[in-house]
Design an enzyme around this catalytic site. Structure first.
Site, PDB file in Angstrom:
ATOM      1  N   LYS A   1       0.841  -1.201   0.000  1.00 49.62           N
ATOM      2  CA  LYS A   1       0.000   0.000   0.000  1.00 49.62           C
ATOM      3  C   LYS A   1       0.878   1.254   0.000  1.00 49.62           C
ATOM      4  O   LYS A   1       0.567   2.232  -0.685  1.00 49.62           O
ATOM      5  CB  LYS A   1      -0.904  -0.034   1.238  1.00 49.62           C
ATOM      6  CG  LYS A   1      -1.816   1.160   1.422  1.00 49.62           C
ATOM      7  CD  LYS A   1      -2.888   0.869   2.459  1.00 49.62           C
ATOM      8  CE  LYS A   1      -2.325   0.661   3.856  1.00 49.62           C
ATOM      9  NZ  LYS A   1      -1.962   1.935   4.531  1.00 49.62           N
TER      10      LYS A   1
ATOM     11  N   ASP B   1       3.993   0.217  12.374  1.00 50.76           N
ATOM     12  CA  ASP B   1       2.801  -0.494  11.912  1.00 50.76           C
ATOM     13  C   ASP B   1       2.797  -1.979  12.273  1.00 50.76           C
ATOM     14  O   ASP B   1       1.761  -2.636  12.165  1.00 50.76           O
ATOM     15  CB  ASP B   1       2.632  -0.344  10.392  1.00 50.76           C
ATOM     16  CG  ASP B   1       2.028   0.999  10.014  1.00 50.76           C
ATOM     17  OD1 ASP B   1       1.475   1.670  10.903  1.00 50.76           O
ATOM     18  OD2 ASP B   1       2.109   1.382   8.830  1.00 50.76           O
TER      19      ASP B   1
ATOM     20  N   LYS C   1      -3.448   7.049  14.480  1.00 52.32           N
ATOM     21  CA  LYS C   1      -3.777   6.181  13.347  1.00 52.32           C
ATOM     22  C   LYS C   1      -5.299   6.039  13.234  1.00 52.32           C
ATOM     23  O   LYS C   1      -6.048   6.867  13.726  1.00 52.32           O
ATOM     24  CB  LYS C   1      -3.096   4.822  13.535  1.00 52.32           C
ATOM     25  CG  LYS C   1      -1.573   4.877  13.509  1.00 52.32           C
ATOM     26  CD  LYS C   1      -1.054   5.150  12.107  1.00 52.32           C
ATOM     27  CE  LYS C   1       0.468   5.040  12.046  1.00 52.32           C
ATOM     28  NZ  LYS C   1       0.985   5.178  10.673  1.00 52.32           N
TER      29      LYS C   1
ATOM     30  N   ARG D   1      -4.108   3.196  18.630  1.00 52.99           N
ATOM     31  CA  ARG D   1      -3.771   1.767  18.615  1.00 52.99           C
ATOM     32  C   ARG D   1      -3.233   1.265  19.947  1.00 52.99           C
ATOM     33  O   ARG D   1      -3.407   0.084  20.270  1.00 52.99           O
ATOM     34  CB  ARG D   1      -2.773   1.484  17.484  1.00 52.99           C
ATOM     35  CG  ARG D   1      -3.423   1.546  16.106  1.00 52.99           C
ATOM     36  CD  ARG D   1      -2.455   1.284  14.976  1.00 52.99           C
ATOM     37  NE  ARG D   1      -3.182   1.142  13.719  1.00 52.99           N
ATOM     38  CZ  ARG D   1      -2.610   1.136  12.520  1.00 52.99           C
ATOM     39  NH1 ARG D   1      -1.298   1.267  12.422  1.00 52.99           N
ATOM     40  NH2 ARG D   1      -3.353   1.000  11.427  1.00 52.99           N
TER      41      ARG D   1
END
Length: 417
Positions: free
Chosen positions: A22, A298, A325, A329
């Site tokens: 991505k 990530d 994010k 998270r």
């Protein structure tokens, strides 16, 4: 969609094709829109990639990128230089809570005309495309690398190029280097030395370049987790999963997975762009896994869940960007791991998981908070107990084929509602 998953098999083998990164896809799509003659192969089929592509092809005044954070940052820079075009750039409710003021301030200092439609410092934005008159900008180095990459991607289109000066400790360096290397592949002269990034101006003519996007390393993380968790299947048969297409000399920061997971008993073997993961069942696991993930935040969710499943402690730092994010998270991890019986503490930039001494609770429903990585990070725990994933379709943001690919590895799935 509430999905119940479980895998009771004592072996784990298979071969899986994962679509393009991505991160690489979105960078290349923007460059393709700026420099004609670029062909891209193995594009990501993620929601974010599709939204980016659709936005760049649209001539509408209002562009809605929903939850796509990378698209919001990159398109802010892109539409800022579309001379004579007015664009309203907006997104989901959560996107309108994610800060973008640092990037807007940087673009304004170069001459961009951008106004906030609602709250100062947050989307939606009203962007009046214009010619940027200056070629030097300074911003803090510990911000999201997407702000920096957004500026780098448009730098070569400016008459005098662009010089970006970074103040303080630089985080997410691999993502900056990824952008730099993609510019190099297009023969754009650019450098990143010390605290300075320099992009030379480039002609906007035909480039006649074809670039193949490497598969997504963040998506690979869930298979590293699955293989590592097979340590706890004492009667398991050999474990081997092959995923493609991957390069040993990857541009992606998350490729550090290969090194990290050797500590958790996973070996990585590259051959002809295929990556085979094997379990080293004799590997002695650490009591505590200690990592600074400043350059690869990530994969923090995957690593935390892996350690929880293995019953070992972990101390993760460098996680400050996770607060902004798709969800917070760190708080999300704390809530869901606690739900499963874990003992975990978080700050605004660290995570501390204690050794698990009790069994994992069965049939818990994991909330995903509109965050694709929450769904996929917790799914491997289905190797041990039945687990329910709330809003399971959220994986389409980055990896739409995830649940189907898990089926090929023996995961039984039942849609509850």
């Amino acid at each position: 969609m509430l999905l119940n998953i479980q895998n009771t098999h004592t072996h784990l083998t298979g071969a899986i094709k994962i679509t393009g990164s991505k991160s690489e896809t979105n960078r290349l799509l923007l460059l393709q829109a700026l420099f004609k003659g670029i062909a891209i192969e193995n594009l990501s089929n993620s929601d974010d990639g599709m939204l980016m592509q659709k936005a760049l092809l649209s001539d509408a005044e209002t562009i809605d990128i929903h939850h796509a954070g990378t698209a919001m940052r990159f398109l802010t820079a892109y539409f800022a230089i579309q001379k004579g075009r007015k664009t309203i750039l907006t997104g989901s409710k959560r996107m309108q809570e994610r800060p973008i003021g640092i990037l807007v301030d940087a673009l304004r200092s170069l001459g961009a005309q951008i106004e906030y439609q609602k709250e100062e410092g947050y989307p939606p934005l009203c962007i009046q495309g214009t010619s940027l008159t200056k070629n030097e900008v300074t911003l803090k180095a510990n911000v999201s690398s997407q702000y920096i990459s957004a500026l780098m991607l448009i730098g070569a289109t400016l008459p005098e190029g662009l010089i970006i000066t970074l103040e303080g400790k630089i985080t997410s360096v691999p993502y900056i280097n990824m952008t730099l290397q993609l510019l190099h592949q297009l023969d754009i002269i650019a450098s990143f030395e010390g605290q300075s990034i320099k992009i030379q101006p480039a002609a906007l003519g035909e480039l006649s370049k074809t670039i193949t996007v490497e598969s997504d390393w963040s998506s690979a993380s869930y298979y590293y987790s699955l293989v590592a968790l097979m340590h706890k299947h004492k009667d398991s048969h050999p474990t081997e999963i092959t995923i493609s297409s991957y390069k040993k000399d990857s541009l992606q920061g998350d490729a550090v997975l290969a090194k990290i997971y050797t500590e958790l008993g996973v070996t990585s073997h590259f051959e002809n762009h295929a990556l085979t993961l094997r379990l080293d069942a004799h590997k002695e696991l650490p009591e505590t896994l200690t990592l600074d993930l400043s350059n690869s935040p990530d994969i923090a969710q995957t690593i935390a869940v892996s350690c929880f499943g293995l019953g070992i402690a972990c101390d993760l730092s460098g996680l400050h960007t996770l607060k902004i994010k798709e969800t917070d998270r760190l708080e999300a991890l704390k809530a869901e791991i606690t739900k499963l019986g874990g003992d975990i503490e978080v700050t605004d930039k660290t995570l501390h998981l204690k050794t698990r001494i009790t069994p994992i609770k069965e049939n818990c429903t994991i909330a995903t908070y509109h965050d694709h990585r929450m769904a996929m990070a917790f799914a491997p725990l289905g190797l041990f107990v039945p687990i329910c994933i709330e809003d399971a379709g959220v994986v389409s943001k980055s990896y739409p084929d995830f649940w189907e690919d898990l089926k090929t590895l023996g995961f039984k799935q039942e849609i509850i509602h």
